[in-house]
Scaffold this motif. Structure first.
Motif, PDB file in Angstrom:
ATOM      1  N   ILE A   1       0.805  -1.215   0.000  1.00 17.59           N
ATOM      2  CA  ILE A   1       0.000   0.000   0.000  1.00 17.59           C
ATOM      3  C   ILE A   1       0.846   1.277   0.000  1.00 17.59           C
ATOM      4  CG2 ILE A   1      -1.874  -1.172   1.206  1.00 17.59           C
ATOM      5  CD1 ILE A   1      -1.051   0.415   3.732  1.00 17.59           C
ATOM      6  N   LYS A   2       2.160   1.155   0.049  1.00 16.11           N
ATOM      7  CA  LYS A   2       3.040   2.311   0.220  1.00 16.11           C
ATOM      8  C   LYS A   2       2.916   3.340  -0.900  1.00 16.11           C
ATOM      9  CE  LYS A   2       6.412  -0.135   3.066  1.00 16.11           C
ATOM     10  NZ  LYS A   2       7.792  -0.667   3.178  1.00 16.11           N
ATOM     11  N   LYS A   3       2.560   2.927  -2.086  1.00 14.75           N
ATOM     12  CA  LYS A   3       2.459   3.854  -3.209  1.00 14.75           C
ATOM     13  C   LYS A   3       1.308   4.837  -3.034  1.00 14.75           C
ATOM     14  CE  LYS A   3       1.443   4.095  -8.152  1.00 14.75           C
ATOM     15  NZ  LYS A   3       1.109   3.330  -9.383  1.00 14.75           N
ATOM     16  N   ASP A   4       0.159   4.346  -2.610  1.00 21.22           N
ATOM     17  CA  ASP A   4      -1.055   5.170  -2.561  1.00 21.22           C
ATOM     18  C   ASP A   4      -1.442   5.639  -1.162  1.00 21.22           C
ATOM     19  OD1 ASP A   4      -1.427   5.069  -5.302  1.00 21.22           O
ATOM     20  OD2 ASP A   4      -2.661   3.262  -5.209  1.00 21.22           O
ATOM     21  N   PHE A   5      -0.674   5.253  -0.150  1.00 24.23           N
ATOM     22  CA  PHE A   5      -1.015   5.619   1.220  1.00 24.23           C
ATOM     23  C   PHE A   5       0.229   6.135   1.935  1.00 24.23           C
ATOM     24  CE2 PHE A   5      -4.088   2.574  -0.213  1.00 24.23           C
ATOM     25  CZ  PHE A   5      -5.291   2.991   0.330  1.00 24.23           C
ATOM     26  N   PRO A   6       0.061   7.133   2.806  1.00 19.59           N
ATOM     27  CA  PRO A   6       1.221   7.680   3.508  1.00 19.59           C
ATOM     28  C   PRO A   6       1.897   6.647   4.405  1.00 19.59           C
ATOM     29  CG  PRO A   6      -0.821   8.517   4.464  1.00 19.59           C
ATOM     30  CD  PRO A   6      -1.194   7.809   3.198  1.00 19.59           C
ATOM     31  N   LYS A   7       3.183   6.850   4.609  1.00 20.67           N
ATOM     32  CA  LYS A   7       3.982   5.910   5.383  1.00 20.67           C
ATOM     33  C   LYS A   7       3.599   5.944   6.851  1.00 20.67           C
ATOM     34  CE  LYS A   7       8.818   4.762   6.462  1.00 20.67           C
ATOM     35  NZ  LYS A   7      10.238   5.166   6.265  1.00 20.67           N
ATOM     36  N   VAL A   8       3.620   4.796   7.478  1.00 18.72           N
ATOM     37  CA  VAL A   8       3.423   4.697   8.920  1.00 18.72           C
ATOM     38  C   VAL A   8       4.373   3.624   9.428  1.00 18.72           C
ATOM     39  CG1 VAL A   8       1.603   2.950   8.763  1.00 18.72           C
ATOM     40  CG2 VAL A   8       1.689   4.473  10.742  1.00 18.72           C
ATOM     41  N   HIS A   9       4.912   3.825  10.618  1.00 19.65           N
ATOM     42  CA  HIS A   9       5.909   2.868  11.117  1.00 19.65           C
ATOM     43  C   HIS A   9       5.243   1.533  11.438  1.00 19.65           C
ATOM     44  CE1 HIS A   9       4.388   4.947  14.734  1.00 19.65           C
ATOM     45  NE2 HIS A   9       4.546   3.802  15.342  1.00 19.65           N
ATOM     46  N   SER A  10       6.025   0.482  11.387  1.00 12.42           N
ATOM     47  CA  SER A  10       5.502  -0.864  11.602  1.00 12.42           C
ATOM     48  C   SER A  10       5.097  -1.080  13.055  1.00 12.42           C
ATOM     49  CB  SER A  10       6.554  -1.919  11.218  1.00 12.42           C
ATOM     50  OG  SER A  10       6.764  -1.936   9.828  1.00 12.42           O
ATOM     51  N   VAL A  11       4.065  -1.882  13.227  1.00 10.39           N
ATOM     52  CA  VAL A  11       3.591  -2.253  14.563  1.00 10.39           C
ATOM     53  C   VAL A  11       3.350  -3.752  14.585  1.00 10.39           C
ATOM     54  CG1 VAL A  11       2.517  -0.025  15.016  1.00 10.39           C
ATOM     55  CG2 VAL A  11       1.183  -1.823  13.907  1.00 10.39           C
ATOM     56  N   ASN A  12       3.157  -4.293  15.765  1.00 10.24           N
ATOM     57  CA  ASN A  12       2.864  -5.718  15.887  1.00 10.24           C
ATOM     58  C   ASN A  12       1.400  -5.984  15.574  1.00 10.24           C
ATOM     59  OD1 ASN A  12       5.504  -6.216  16.860  1.00 10.24           O
ATOM     60  ND2 ASN A  12       4.875  -5.613  18.930  1.00 10.24           N
ATOM     61  N   CYS A  13       1.142  -7.097  14.907  1.00  6.43           N
ATOM     62  CA  CYS A  13      -0.229  -7.513  14.630  1.00  6.43           C
ATOM     63  C   CYS A  13      -0.369  -9.006  14.879  1.00  6.43           C
ATOM     64  CB  CYS A  13      -0.632  -7.184  13.193  1.00  6.43           C
ATOM     65  SG  CYS A  13      -2.304  -7.738  12.777  1.00  6.43           S
ATOM     66  N   SER A  14      -1.103  -9.354  15.924  1.00  5.35           N
ATOM     67  CA  SER A  14      -1.344 -10.761  16.235  1.00  5.35           C
ATOM     68  C   SER A  14      -2.630 -11.217  15.547  1.00  5.35           C
ATOM     69  CB  SER A  14      -1.497 -10.949  17.747  1.00  5.35           C
ATOM     70  OG  SER A  14      -0.326 -10.549  18.421  1.00  5.35           O
ATOM     71  N   ILE A  15      -2.596 -12.408  15.002  1.00 12.64           N
ATOM     72  CA  ILE A  15      -3.792 -13.021  14.422  1.00 12.64           C
ATOM     73  C   ILE A  15      -4.319 -14.038  15.432  1.00 12.64           C
ATOM     74  CG2 ILE A  15      -4.752 -14.364  12.534  1.00 12.64           C
ATOM     75  CD1 ILE A  15      -3.788 -11.658  11.639  1.00 12.64           C
ATOM     76  N   LYS A  16      -5.556 -13.845  15.871  1.00  5.90           N
ATOM     77  CA  LYS A  16      -6.166 -14.763  16.820  1.00  5.90           C
ATOM     78  C   LYS A  16      -7.475 -15.300  16.244  1.00  5.90           C
ATOM     79  CE  LYS A  16      -4.121 -12.552  20.880  1.00  5.90           C
ATOM     80  NZ  LYS A  16      -4.343 -12.046  22.261  1.00  5.90           N
ATOM     81  N   TYR A  17      -7.974 -16.364  16.853  1.00  6.53           N
ATOM     82  CA  TYR A  17      -9.179 -17.005  16.340  1.00  6.53           C
ATOM     83  C   TYR A  17     -10.283 -17.013  17.400  1.00  6.53           C
ATOM     84  CZ  TYR A  17      -6.212 -18.292  12.487  1.00  6.53           C
ATOM     85  OH  TYR A  17      -5.359 -18.215  11.395  1.00  6.53           O
ATOM     86  N   VAL A  18     -11.484 -16.760  16.947  1.00  7.00           N
ATOM     87  CA  VAL A  18     -12.644 -16.687  17.839  1.00  7.00           C
ATOM     88  C   VAL A  18     -12.863 -18.042  18.519  1.00  7.00           C
ATOM     89  CG1 VAL A  18     -15.154 -16.369  17.894  1.00  7.00           C
ATOM     90  CG2 VAL A  18     -13.733 -14.877  16.459  1.00  7.00           C
ATOM     91  N   ASP A  19     -13.135 -18.008  19.802  1.00  3.06           N
ATOM     92  CA  ASP A  19     -13.413 -19.236  20.550  1.00  3.06           C
ATOM     93  C   ASP A  19     -14.654 -19.926  19.990  1.00  3.06           C
ATOM     94  OD1 ASP A  19     -12.753 -20.734  23.214  1.00  3.06           O
ATOM     95  OD2 ASP A  19     -14.935 -20.467  23.250  1.00  3.06           O
ATOM     96  N   LYS A  20     -14.650 -21.241  19.999  1.00  9.77           N
ATOM     97  CA  LYS A  20     -15.753 -22.003  19.405  1.00  9.77           C
ATOM     98  C   LYS A  20     -17.104 -21.663  20.024  1.00  9.77           C
ATOM     99  CE  LYS A  20     -13.476 -26.079  17.452  1.00  9.77           C
ATOM    100  NZ  LYS A  20     -13.938 -25.704  16.095  1.00  9.77           N
ATOM    101  N   SER A  21     -17.096 -21.294  21.310  1.00 14.98           N
ATOM    102  CA  SER A  21     -18.357 -20.967  21.970  1.00 14.98           C
ATOM    103  C   SER A  21     -18.958 -19.661  21.454  1.00 14.98           C
ATOM    104  CB  SER A  21     -18.147 -20.862  23.482  1.00 14.98           C
ATOM    105  OG  SER A  21     -17.310 -19.764  23.811  1.00 14.98           O
ATOM    106  N   LEU A  22     -18.179 -18.905  20.686  1.00 16.94           N
ATOM    107  CA  LEU A  22     -18.644 -17.611  20.175  1.00 16.94           C
ATOM    108  C   LEU A  22     -18.787 -17.589  18.659  1.00 16.94           C
ATOM    109  CD1 LEU A  22     -16.289 -15.318  22.317  1.00 16.94           C
ATOM    110  CD2 LEU A  22     -18.616 -16.028  22.875  1.00 16.94           C
ATOM    111  N   GLU A  23     -18.341 -18.643  17.986  1.00 18.88           N
ATOM    112  CA  GLU A  23     -18.277 -18.638  16.524  1.00 18.88           C
ATOM    113  C   GLU A  23     -19.614 -18.346  15.847  1.00 18.88           C
ATOM    114  OE1 GLU A  23     -14.540 -21.663  15.522  1.00 18.88           O
ATOM    115  OE2 GLU A  23     -16.602 -22.343  15.245  1.00 18.88           O
ATOM    116  N   ASP A  24     -20.681 -18.929  16.338  1.00 18.51           N
ATOM    117  CA  ASP A  24     -21.971 -18.829  15.647  1.00 18.51           C
ATOM    118  C   ASP A  24     -22.503 -17.406  15.572  1.00 18.51           C
ATOM    119  OD1 ASP A  24     -21.928 -21.517  15.217  1.00 18.51           O
ATOM    120  OD2 ASP A  24     -23.429 -22.033  16.724  1.00 18.51           O
ATOM    121  N   HIS A  25     -22.083 -16.555  16.506  1.00 22.05           N
ATOM    122  CA  HIS A  25     -22.676 -15.222  16.571  1.00 22.05           C
ATOM    123  C   HIS A  25     -21.665 -14.087  16.430  1.00 22.05           C
ATOM    124  CE1 HIS A  25     -26.689 -16.669  17.655  1.00 22.05           C
ATOM    125  NE2 HIS A  25     -26.067 -17.588  18.363  1.00 22.05           N
TER     126      HIS A  25
END
Length: 597
Positions: free
Chosen positions: A364-388
């Protein structure tokens, strides 16, 4: 939040929009907050200082409304002069709402005491936002019992488990406060139950269909008490601190007991209350069927989207966008007849969430202004909450710890995650995460961190999600069709929302509308009808927000011609930050004038 929408004459399945996050974009500002002044000095500098003190005081009061807001806004509240906060969920009641309206009136009066011309430009933007915000909020004074905090997907009871699971433990004190907070849940839910009872007595209780959805969501969450999400996840969250085995075991045991004696009973009581109130809701259709329902929907439209368009103007804009998108789709197909087959079998080159986030951050660097890198964790919704829960959502971080970000993905079988590329563009780069982090880098005033506008945030995320198809490595005609298809479906959702909640469509009317577009399906009509009744104007945050974003870009392009830079335009939108669209347009006009000099 992201929705997987497939369709028009291309395909025939429809799924639904949901909310992305509960908190507004944040900044790294860590200055302590000083007490507000009461007198308004006359000289220019003093006016500016006084205005900052006034807005900082608004901030400190707002973040202390409840522990969830405080915890998700500040990692170190003591740096902001907040030291002795009693853990609480706050109070959801008519009395508290009436108190809030009174405070809005007082704040509006204080705001008007400042000399607008003597404020800095940034302060004038904040002034404009607050003045319109308070004025609009006060229009809801006669509609307190129309408010609804419960719904199957974006309702408080649905999002609270994730917010509690992700409650930030920045110190051992936070652990103690968290446990004390859990003990307050049954009291908080009791107030919600009392409010729902008052709604019932006024003939304003939700439909049985909506009640069943909320009840089902609650039951899913508490289905296996001993293995509840809030019990399972607690132990691992303590690992960041140095506890003895005895101390840790004691905390784990205490948490389990609290969940079993406060959290589970709170949800059980909510289920029992809603079950007992079923059948008392007099309206099984749209908002317009309520007394003064059309007026209420008009206010809700502005509140949810930040757009100043009237309902009729919004409807006209949606119809125009739908017509253009359909015509453009037909043009693409006529030029490349094989494109339709390609779309139905489309496969994205990247499917791993982390790889997609990293790829988009770079692309996205061409069309969007620069921003410094940050951490991004990918997590998954608990099965008890998936349906909703939504297919995906982004949790905004505290303003003084904004470098740690988290995107949740729902692996429920009902969601097709093979095209998660655009989902992560919506939630990550250049969507919610990027917009949040970029705005943080501008170091805005404290109050701007907690004033959120769904139309701005979801409009931006939808706008860049559609943009992201061009980065997915797809065939050009396929990319165009998918973008136009997405735009078309957004408009269909928005028109259905208006049709049901403002015009008064029945489920049969909605089906007739879908039939006129070649989307006739009784099952789809039933689900859409239920969704727009349950959460009026929710879809329009995405749809109308996207159209407002698109119209502003087109205005800038037309006015600047060869001087238009997409990157510069994006920088303007991101730097101004969340606001109502009429205010953004006001400053966009100034920006255009400066660019044309």
């Amino acid at each position: 939040m992201k929705r997987r929408i497939i369709a028009l004459s291309l395909v025939i399945a429809l799924t639904f929009l949901c909310s992305c996050s509960l908190f507004s974009p944040n900044s790294p500002n860590t200055k302590p907050v000083e007490p507000a002044v009461t007198a308004m000095p006359n000289d220019k500098t003093s006016q500016q200082v006084a205005f900052d003190l006034f807005t900082d005081d608004l901030f400190t009061k707002k973040v202390q409304t409840d522990s969830i807001t405080l915890n998700y806004t500040l990692a170190n509240p003591e740096n902001y002069g907040i030291n002795n906060f009693t853990p609480t969920f706050g109070e959801y009641s008519m009395e508290n709402m009436e108190k809030n309206f009174k405070e809005d009136e007082e704040n509006l009066a204080k705001l008007s005491s400042f000399s607008y011309d003597e404020l800095t430009k940034d302060q004038q933007i904040t002034y404009d936002i607050l003045k319109e915000l308070y004025s609009d909020d006060l229009k809801f004074k006669d509609y307190i019992l129309y408010d609804e905090v419960l719904s199957s997907t974006t309702g408080l009871q649905a999002q609270l488990p994730v917010l509690l699971a992700e409650y930030n433990f920045n110190s051992k004190k936070d652990v103690i406060n968290y446990l004390a907070l859990l003990k307050d849940l049954d009291s908080y839910f009791n107030k919600i139950c009392e409010f729902e009872t008052k709604k019932s007595e006024a003939g304003l209780f939700m439909s049985d269909t909506t009640a069943d959805e909320v009840i089902d969501q609650c039951n899913q969450f508490i289905k296996t008490p001993e293995k509840n999400l809030l019990i399972d996840i607690f132990s691992s969250k303590l690992d960041k601190f140095e506890y003895s085995k005895e101390e840790k075991d004691a905390l784990i045991a205490e948490n389990k007991e609290i969940v079993l004696t406060h959290v589970i009973p709170a949800y059980t009581h909510l289920v029992e209350t809603l079950t007992g109130l079923k059948g008392t809701g007099k309206n099984t259709g749209g908002v317009c069927n309520l007394e003064n329902g059309k007026e209420y929907y008009s206010l809700l439209l502005k509140n949810q989207t930040g757009s100043s368009k009237t309902v009729e103007e919004a409807k006209t804009a949606l119809e125009a966008e739908l017509t253009t998108s359909v015509q453009d789709m037909q043009s693409v197909i006529s030029k490349d007849p094989k494109s339709l087959d390609k779309v139905q079998g489309v496969k994205y080159k990247l499917t791993d969430p982390k790889e997609i986030v990293d790829y988009l951050e770079n692309e996205i660097k061409k069309d969007f202004p620069k921003v410094h890198s940050v951490n991004c964790s990918i997590k998954y919704v608990d099965k008890s909450l998936e349906d909703h829960m939504s297919p995906a959502f982004y949790l905004t971080p505290p303003i003084d710890a904004y470098t740690n970000n988290c995107v949740y993905i729902n692996k429920s079988p009902k969601y097709d995650l093979s095209d998660i590329f655009t989902t992560l563009a919506h939630e990550g780069y250049p969507g919610h995460l990027y917009q949040t982090v970029y705005y943080a880098s501008t170091n805005p005033s404290l109050i701007r961190n907690i004033i959120d506008f769904g139309g701005y945030s979801e409009g931006w995320a939808t706008y860049v999600e559609i943009y992201s198809y061009d980065l997915a490595g797809l065939d050009n005609s396929v990319s165009k069709l998918l973008k136009l298809n997405q735009s078309s479906i957004l408009c269909i959702y928005g028109l259905c929302d208006i049709g049901v909640n403002y015009t008064g469509w029945s489920e049969a009317d909605l089906l007739t509308f879908l039939n006129s577009l070649g989307l006739g399906s009784a099952d789809v009509a039933k689900e859409m009808y239920k969704a727009v009744i349950e959460e009026p104007c929710n879809y329009l945050k995405y749809t109308l927000g996207y159209i407002e974003m698109k119209q502003m870009k087109e205005k800038a392009e037309a006015a600047l011609g060869k001087n238009f830079s997409l990157r510069d335009y994006h920088e303007f939108i991101l730097s101004l930050g969340p606001a109502q669209f009429d205010i953004i347009n006001k400053y966009l006009d100034q920006w255009i004038q400066e660019k044309n000099k």
